[in-house]
Design a protein around this motif. Structure first.
Motif, PDB file in Angstrom:
ATOM      1  N   LEU A  62      -6.757-142.239 -40.312  1.00  0.00           N
ATOM      2  CA  LEU A  62      -8.179-142.547 -40.418  1.00  0.00           C
ATOM      3  C   LEU A  62      -9.009-141.755 -39.413  1.00  0.00           C
ATOM      4  N   PRO A  63     -10.162-141.209 -39.841  1.00  0.00           N
ATOM      5  CA  PRO A  63     -11.013-140.413 -38.952  1.00  0.00           C
ATOM      6  C   PRO A  63     -11.859-141.301 -38.045  1.00  0.00           C
ATOM      7  N   ASP A  64     -11.398-141.517 -36.839  1.00  0.00           N
ATOM      8  CA  ASP A  64     -12.085-142.399 -35.895  1.00  0.00           C
ATOM      9  C   ASP A  64     -12.947-141.563 -34.952  1.00  0.00           C
ATOM     10  N   GLY A  65     -14.166-141.310 -35.341  1.00  0.00           N
ATOM     11  CA  GLY A  65     -15.040-140.605 -34.417  1.00  0.00           C
ATOM     12  C   GLY A  65     -15.991-139.640 -35.089  1.00  0.00           C
ATOM     13  N   ALA A  66     -17.186-139.535 -34.490  1.00  0.00           N
ATOM     14  CA  ALA A  66     -18.216-138.642 -35.025  1.00  0.00           C
ATOM     15  C   ALA A  66     -17.776-137.189 -34.943  1.00  0.00           C
ATOM     16  N   GLY A  67     -16.993-136.832 -33.911  1.00  0.00           N
ATOM     17  CA  GLY A  67     -16.549-135.453 -33.739  1.00  0.00           C
ATOM     18  C   GLY A  67     -15.686-134.985 -34.890  1.00  0.00           C
ATOM     19  N   VAL A  68     -14.817-135.856 -35.375  1.00  0.00           N
ATOM     20  CA  VAL A  68     -13.940-135.509 -36.498  1.00  0.00           C
ATOM     21  C   VAL A  68     -14.772-135.311 -37.765  1.00  0.00           C
ATOM     22  N   VAL A  69     -15.713-136.206 -37.995  1.00  0.00           N
ATOM     23  CA  VAL A  69     -16.572-136.107 -39.184  1.00  0.00           C
ATOM     24  C   VAL A  69     -17.405-134.825 -39.134  1.00  0.00           C
ATOM     25  N   LEU A  70     -17.926-134.490 -37.938  1.00  0.00           N
ATOM     26  CA  LEU A  70     -18.718-133.272 -37.782  1.00  0.00           C
ATOM     27  C   LEU A  70     -17.843-132.039 -37.985  1.00  0.00           C
ATOM     28  N   GLY A  71     -16.635-132.062 -37.412  1.00  0.00           N
ATOM     29  CA  GLY A  71     -15.714-130.950 -37.572  1.00  0.00           C
ATOM     30  C   GLY A  71     -15.375-130.703 -39.031  1.00  0.00           C
ATOM     31  N   ALA A  72     -15.152-131.770 -39.772  1.00  0.00           N
ATOM     32  CA  ALA A  72     -14.843-131.648 -41.203  1.00  0.00           C
ATOM     33  C   ALA A  72     -16.008-131.045 -41.963  1.00  0.00           C
ATOM     34  N   ARG A  73     -17.223-131.451 -41.588  1.00  0.00           N
ATOM     35  CA  ARG A  73     -18.417-130.921 -42.266  1.00  0.00           C
ATOM     36  C   ARG A  73     -18.576-129.430 -41.977  1.00  0.00           C
ATOM     37  N   ILE A  74     -18.337-129.032 -40.731  1.00  0.00           N
ATOM     38  CA  ILE A  74     -18.433-127.620 -40.343  1.00  0.00           C
ATOM     39  C   ILE A  74     -17.439-126.778 -41.137  1.00  0.00           C
ATOM     40  N   LEU A  75     -16.256-127.328 -41.367  1.00  0.00           N
ATOM     41  CA  LEU A  75     -15.200-126.612 -42.079  1.00  0.00           C
ATOM     42  C   LEU A  75     -15.426-126.575 -43.591  1.00  0.00           C
ATOM     43  N   GLY A  76     -16.444-127.282 -44.039  1.00  0.00           N
ATOM     44  CA  GLY A  76     -16.738-127.289 -45.468  1.00  0.00           C
ATOM     45  C   GLY A  76     -15.869-128.247 -46.255  1.00  0.00           C
ATOM     46  N   MET A 222     -13.990-136.604 -22.362  1.00  0.00           N
ATOM     47  CA  MET A 222     -15.002-136.391 -23.393  1.00  0.00           C
ATOM     48  C   MET A 222     -15.216-134.911 -23.707  1.00  0.00           C
ATOM     49  N   LEU A 223     -14.800-134.035 -22.808  1.00  0.00           N
ATOM     50  CA  LEU A 223     -14.958-132.607 -23.064  1.00  0.00           C
ATOM     51  C   LEU A 223     -14.162-132.160 -24.289  1.00  0.00           C
ATOM     52  N   ALA A 224     -13.184-132.971 -24.684  1.00  0.00           N
ATOM     53  CA  ALA A 224     -12.391-132.643 -25.875  1.00  0.00           C
ATOM     54  C   ALA A 224     -13.263-132.626 -27.125  1.00  0.00           C
ATOM     55  N   LEU A 225     -14.334-133.429 -27.125  1.00  0.00           N
ATOM     56  CA  LEU A 225     -15.189-133.499 -28.318  1.00  0.00           C
ATOM     57  C   LEU A 225     -15.887-132.165 -28.594  1.00  0.00           C
ATOM     58  N   PRO A 226     -16.626-131.594 -27.615  1.00  0.00           N
ATOM     59  CA  PRO A 226     -17.238-130.286 -27.903  1.00  0.00           C
ATOM     60  C   PRO A 226     -16.207-129.186 -28.112  1.00  0.00           C
ATOM     61  N   LYS A 227     -15.054-129.279 -27.453  1.00  0.00           N
ATOM     62  CA  LYS A 227     -13.996-128.282 -27.652  1.00  0.00           C
ATOM     63  C   LYS A 227     -13.467-128.344 -29.083  1.00  0.00           C
ATOM     64  N   PHE A 228     -13.345-129.571 -29.614  1.00  0.00           N
ATOM     65  CA  PHE A 228     -12.870-129.749 -30.987  1.00  0.00           C
ATOM     66  C   PHE A 228     -13.874-129.169 -31.975  1.00  0.00           C
ATOM     67  N   VAL A 229     -15.149-129.464 -31.755  1.00  0.00           N
ATOM     68  CA  VAL A 229     -16.205-128.945 -32.629  1.00  0.00           C
ATOM     69  C   VAL A 229     -16.245-127.421 -32.555  1.00  0.00           C
ATOM     70  N   LEU A 230     -16.083-126.863 -31.348  1.00  0.00           N
ATOM     71  CA  LEU A 230     -16.067-125.412 -31.180  1.00  0.00           C
ATOM     72  C   LEU A 230     -14.891-124.788 -31.927  1.00  0.00           C
ATOM     73  N   ALA A 231     -13.733-125.458 -31.876  1.00  0.00           N
ATOM     74  CA  ALA A 231     -12.560-124.962 -32.604  1.00  0.00           C
ATOM     75  C   ALA A 231     -12.830-124.933 -34.107  1.00  0.00           C
TER      76      ALA A 231
END
Length: 239
Positions: A62-76, A222-231
């Protein structure tokens, strides 16, 4: 349906669909486990193949977190919605109450599981909580023995990542339960010792900010969140 987000195969479900899937797993003939990776956990898995494989081996991711949802959206490859582990667990309590299934609480500081159980029963009077134990143990064998003796259908494993995920995988064949769920610090939330963000912040995907304000010591984590989005951005740019 699975959606790949930087190597993790998330179940692309709404909360209601996730609960229906949880209900199905309660009737599974074998012991299965559910994981709830947020951006911090997902970023760790990005650099740890064994941990990533463990997460993908779960019956429900399950996607627990806004960062995961944002990352998925960025990836299309957008996900239907964030499915927070604590909210999924809360919904599952209603399913357990309706079906008469039994729950065991594992994790947290001494006394937290008991307080969480008390609050759960206030909200769900028919809920059967058959046992509980804190997360401060070194020898896992007595823990497994105690859980099996209590005969639960569901085990909330709240030991923090990645300890809880490895615990579930390691004892999947030892534990006589239907469904194990890794839920991090959710028992603190149920107990009321740690409060969740206001609903408006949750709705705007700002729960991470609330937690950071309340616990500034989490800044490095929390720095993992922007790093994940950047990835995710880097992968999108590479096509």
């Amino acid at each position: 349906m699975k959606t790949d987000v930087l190597g993790i195969q998330y179940d692309n479900l709404t909360m209601q669909e996730a609960l229906e899937r949880g209900r199905e797993l309660l009737n599974s003939p074998q012991t299965v486990y559910c994981v709830t990776p947020n951006a911090e956990i997902a970023y760790q898995a990005l650099h740890d193949e064994a941990f990533r494989s463990l997460l993908n081996g779960a019956a429900l991711v399950l996607p627990d977190g806004a960062g995961v949802v944002l990352g998925a959206r960025i990836l299309g490859t957008p996900l239907k919605q964030k499915v927070a582990g604590v909210e999924f667990a809360e919904g599952l309590l209603g399913v357990l109450e309706q079906t008469g299934k039994r729950l065991y609480l594992l994790g947290g500081k001494p006394g937290i599981a008991e307080l969480a159980a008390e609050k759960m029963r206030q909200k769900h009077p028919g809920l059967q909580i058959c046992g509980m134990a804190d997360g401060y143990f070194k020898d896992e064998a007595p823990v497994v023995e105690a859980v099996n003796a209590a005969r639960p259908d569901v085990l909330f494993v709240c030991l923090g990542a990645p300890k809880q995920e490895y615990f579930m995988q390691r004892h999947q064949s030892d534990l006589n339960v239907r469904l194990m769920i890794g839920l991090g610090g959710s028992l603190d939330s149920f107990a009321g010792t740690v409060r969740r963000a206001p609903k408006w912040m949750i709705r705007l995907q700002l729960e991470w900010l609330y937690r950071l304000i309340k616990q500034p010591s989490r800044f490095v984590r929390m720095l993992a969140l922007p790093k994940f989005v950047l990835a995710a951005l880097k992968k999108r740019m590479k096509g």
